[in-house]
Design an enzyme around this catalytic site. Structure first.
Site, PDB file in Angstrom:
ATOM      1  N   LYS A   1      -9.276   4.967 -11.358  1.00  0.00           N
ATOM      2  CA  LYS A   1      -9.353   5.757 -10.458  1.00  0.00           C
ATOM      3  C   LYS A   1      -9.714   7.407 -11.337  1.00  0.00           C
ATOM      4  CE  LYS A   1      -5.870   8.372  -7.131  1.00  0.00           C
ATOM      5  NZ  LYS A   1      -4.655   8.675  -6.780  1.00  0.00           N
TER       6      LYS A   1
ATOM      7  N   GLU B   1       8.303   5.170   4.262  1.00  0.00           N
ATOM      8  CA  GLU B   1       8.853   5.926   5.036  1.00  0.00           C
ATOM      9  C   GLU B   1      10.414   5.100   5.431  1.00  0.00           C
ATOM     10  OE1 GLU B   1       6.235   5.992   4.992  1.00  0.00           O
ATOM     11  OE2 GLU B   1       5.303   8.249   3.629  1.00  0.00           O
TER      12      GLU B   1
ATOM     13  N   ARG C   1       6.604   7.764  11.153  1.00  0.00           N
ATOM     14  CA  ARG C   1       7.063   6.599  10.492  1.00  0.00           C
ATOM     15  C   ARG C   1       8.626   5.639  10.788  1.00  0.00           C
ATOM     16  NH1 ARG C   1       2.587   3.629   6.863  1.00  0.00           N
ATOM     17  NH2 ARG C   1       0.703   4.377   8.769  1.00  0.00           N
TER      18      ARG C   1
HETATM   19  C1  LIG Z   1       2.441   6.683   5.777  1.00  0.00           C
HETATM   20  C2  LIG Z   1       1.810   7.668   4.256  1.00  0.00           C
HETATM   21  N1  LIG Z   1       3.048   8.161   3.611  1.00  0.00           N
HETATM   22  C3  LIG Z   1       2.745   8.818   2.383  1.00  0.00           C
HETATM   23  C4  LIG Z   1       1.236   9.365   2.383  1.00  0.00           C
HETATM   24  C5  LIG Z   1       0.452  10.013   1.063  1.00  0.00           C
HETATM   25  N2  LIG Z   1      -0.684   9.861   0.361  1.00  0.00           N
HETATM   26  C6  LIG Z   1      -2.003   8.953  -0.010  1.00  0.00           C
HETATM   27  S1  LIG Z   1      -3.033   8.761  -0.913  1.00  0.00           S
HETATM   28  C7  LIG Z   1      -1.554   7.997  -1.553  1.00  0.00           C
HETATM   29  C8  LIG Z   1      -1.156   6.820  -2.595  1.00  0.00           C
HETATM   30  C9  LIG Z   1      -2.452   5.802  -2.458  1.00  0.00           C
HETATM   31  O1  LIG Z   1      -2.486   5.463  -3.693  1.00  0.00           O
HETATM   32  P1  LIG Z   1      -3.798   4.037  -3.017  1.00  0.00           P
HETATM   33  O2  LIG Z   1      -3.248   3.328  -1.895  1.00  0.00           O
HETATM   34  O3  LIG Z   1      -3.222   2.875  -4.151  1.00  0.00           O
HETATM   35  O4  LIG Z   1      -4.890   4.193  -3.043  1.00  0.00           O
HETATM   36  P2  LIG Z   1      -5.474   5.627  -4.804  1.00  0.00           P
HETATM   37  O5  LIG Z   1      -5.620   6.677  -4.136  1.00  0.00           O
HETATM   38  O6  LIG Z   1      -4.992   5.084  -5.820  1.00  0.00           O
HETATM   39  O7  LIG Z   1      -6.798   4.602  -4.619  1.00  0.00           O
HETATM   40  C10 LIG Z   1      -0.443   8.270  -0.626  1.00  0.00           C
HETATM   41  C11 LIG Z   1       1.034   8.304  -1.297  1.00  0.00           C
HETATM   42  C12 LIG Z   1       0.096   9.039   3.471  1.00  0.00           C
HETATM   43  N3  LIG Z   1      -1.197   8.896   3.477  1.00  0.00           N
HETATM   44  N4  LIG Z   1       0.350   7.702   4.395  1.00  0.00           N
END
Ligand SMILES: Cc1ncc(C[n+]2csc(CCOP(=O)(O)OP(=O)(O)O)c2C)c(N)n1
Length: 638
Positions: free
Chosen positions: A285, A371, A399
């Protein structure tokens, strides 16, 4: 060596098909250009940076190998889709990202044919991809469907539901697991440990050294191709077992920044004719931008920043954010009561629970992007006499609806819901708008619901929730800073179901629920200048509704307006229902419920959105004047 010309490669391509004849060195140059373009654009708009930087090579490789847009490419969450946007004809609009009338910060079907699915909330890509794969088959159309999902998003139940289904259906679906060992913060949970074990396996290390590593277990098509490539990656026997048990053919882990590794693997996977395949890609990242790589959060989400230093603009503010007030208030309550625990779903800093965790590491739980589970887990804790505070943004709480009804409310379990980002959220757009919690929670019996009108009120509501053991209770508060009121050191316990009059008048009554109270006060001032004496009240509670206060306002005023930062079905609907059922609307009273209109608003600034919704002071004045037939005064005063 690549042939360097003065014209950037990015300027030569308006769509991915135009890069499909590029040489490997050109592709590599293209990656550098995409990365620079992205850093530059986000430095002026703010937005999600770290995730996109990590998938630059993957984005180029996918569009190079697959025939997008006919082949479907779905980006889970969509926050990492900026390189994809740059490659798919949206480069010139990148500096409008997340601004009014500009590009969305996520993928969006309306925006481009290269965005086959709208995203924003996590872990939907495998389900949507499976639907597309099966749908294409039913239509006798042959295409590839690729879902790119992060290791963080892989922590959500929905991803497993989809894999479980896909594995059993033998569908032609390609899942790219983008493993950067990060969610917004460090990922948690057993899956994250499992992936770490795969990445540290000898299979991955040997591929990194460039050693040929092919097993005879490959499906025929892959096997044939694999023989032709030196760099094909396939985990050693045993790697990826979990995915294989779920019916996926597992490939990896492979280095997601190395085109030499990515391209042959993706070609092989594309040409395999059967079954769902999971390609485990390892990325970093924030890759390629030092300030992001070095930052703890890898610049997951940033404001505007200086490209050279990486320093982010911080708008000076006199008031603390609502999130930080929630956090410090909870810490204060937790000091007095060791039964208080905090739960969040992969959002430690977003919810402010990171500070709580620093002090009470054993009383804070990051459950991953889960969630639904967060809520039922809290229900279980409540059964054992703990006092769980579940901190979830309004839009993500959507959710958990069944869990709230079935696991919490029916059993009257005292779970406390801290609903952050309630109301409009601005740049993140309609997927993240926190407009519906009042409506969907308002319909549930046994729930107590509050909305804070300022940061001091939020502190009181945290104290009230901590003291309330009769059943579930929720309090909502918006994104951003408070209004700068003095904060009491310790919150006071509010009387359940009671609002209060803020200023007394006689002709018009404005009953506010939540943070538009300040706009209501401004509106009252303007109305007073027109000789229209106006009462302003803060309802504090939506459930139980303060029926005494509403009756008093209804009986003593010509017109009553309710004001809230939520959709139809919320506070105004509850007030309307009470007024109608109690006969208070049978006489001369006029009632006007002001709420967020019944439409999905695109991203814009929060102020613009409230103005367009008629919920700023001007909109409130206009509605008040209309209700008493003095429309002519609107133009003089606004
Ligand atoms: C249902 C839901 N909960 C929380 C989020 C907030 N959120 C956005 S990106 C993220 C992390 C995602 O991690 P990953 O899939 O590993 O992607 P990366 O950013 O590391 O590339 C979160 C928790 C969301 N978008 N949707």
């Amino acid at each position: 060596m690549s042939q360097k010309t003065n014209t950037p490669l990015l300027d030569k391509i308006s769509k991915p098909s135009e890069m499909r004849n590029f040489s490997l060195p050109q592709l590599s140059d293209l990656c550098s250009e995409v990365r620079n373009e992205m850093i530059d654009a986000v430095s002026v708009t703010g937005g999600h940076l770290g995730a996109g930087l990590g998938v630059v090579e993957l984005s180029v490789a996918l569009h190079y190998v697959f025939n997008t847009p006919d082949d479907r490419l779905i980006w889970d969450v969509g926050h990492q889709s900026y390189p994809h946007k740059i490659l798919t004809g949206r480069k010139d609009k990148m500096r409008s990202l997340r601004q009014k009338d500009g590009l969305s910060g996520f993928t969006n079907r309306k925006e481009s044919e290269y965005d086959p699915f709208g995203t924003g909330h996590s872990s939907t890509s495998i389900s949507a991809g499976l639907g597309m794969a099966v749908g294409s088959e039913l239509n006798n159309e042959i295409r590839n469907v690729v879902a790119v999902i992060g290791d963080g998003a892989m922590s959500a139940g929905m991803a497993y539901e989809a894999m479980n289904n896909a594995g059993a259906m033998d569908a032609r679906l390609i899942v790219i697991l983008n493993d950067n060992d990060m969610s917004i913060a460090q990922p948690t949970g057993a899956m994250s440990s499992y992936l770490a074990r795969l990445v540290s396996s000898p299979g991955y290390r040997s591929v990194r050294k460039g050693v040929k590593n092919i097993t005879e277990k490959l499906p025929h098509a892959i096997h044939k191709r694999a023989k032709q490539t030196e760099e094909f990656a396939r985990g050693l026997l045993g790697a990826g077992t979990l995915f294989e048990e779920m019916g996926f053919y597992y490939v990896g882990p492979i280095n997601g920044h190395n085109l030499d590794h990515l391209l042959p693997v993706l070609r092989n996977v594309r040409d395999a004719k059967n079954g769902p395949i999971l390609v485990h890609v390892v990325t970093k990242k924030g890759k390629g931008y030092e300030p992001a790589e070095n930052a703890l959060d890898k610049y997951h989400g940033v404001g505007k920043f200086n490209v050279v230093t990486g320093a982010q603009d911080k708008t000076p503010s006199n008031a603390p954010s609502y999130t930080s007030v929630f956090s410090s208030s909870l810490i204060a309550e937790a000091k007095k009561d060791d039964k208080i625990v905090g739960i969040h779903a992969a959002m430690p800093s977003g919810t402010g629970l990171d500070k709580f965790e620093e002090i009470y590491p054993k009383r804070c739980f990051d459950v991953g992007i889960a969630e639904q589970h967060a809520v039922t887990f809290a229900a279980g804790l409540a059964c054992e006499g703990l006092k769980p505070f579940v901190a979830i943004y309004s839009s993500f709480l959507q959710r958990s609806y069944d869990q709230i009804v079935h696991d919490v409310a029916i059993q009257k379990l005292p779970v406390r819901f801290a609903i952050d980002r309630a109301g409009f959220v601005g740049a993140d757009g309609p997927t993240h708008a926190g407009n519906y919690d009042s409506a969907f929670l308002g319909a549930v019996p046994n729930m107590a619901l509050m909305a804070a009108s300022n940061e001091a009120e939020l502190r009181h509501m945290v104290a009230t929730a901590a003291a309330y053991d009769e059943g579930p209770i929720a309090f909502r508060y918006p994104r951003g800073e408070g209004i700068g009121v003095e904060l009491p050191t310790i919150g006071k316990i509010l009387e359940i179901g009671k609002g209060h009059i803020v200023q007394e008048g006689s002709k018009i009554a404005i009953l506010s629920y939540g943070t538009q109270l300040e706009e209501c006060k401004k509106a009252a001032k303007i109305l007073a200048s027109l000789g229209l004496s106006t009462t302003v009240a803060d309802a504090r509670f939506m459930k139980p509704l303060d029926t005494d206060l509403i009756t008093q306002l209804a009986k003593n005023h010509e017109t009553l307006l309710s004001v809230e930062t939520a959709s139809i079905g919320g506070f105004g609907s509850h007030v309307a229902s009470f007024l109608a059922l109690s006969g208070l609307l049978d006489g001369n009273l006029k009632f006007r419920p002001l709420m967020i209109p019944d439409r999905f608003d695109e991203h814009a600034s929060v102020d613009d959105l409230y103005q367009a919704a008629g919920l700023d002071h001007k909109g409130i004045v206009a509605s008040a004047l209309k209700s008493i037939g003095q429309v002519n005064k609107i133009s003089q005063i606004l």
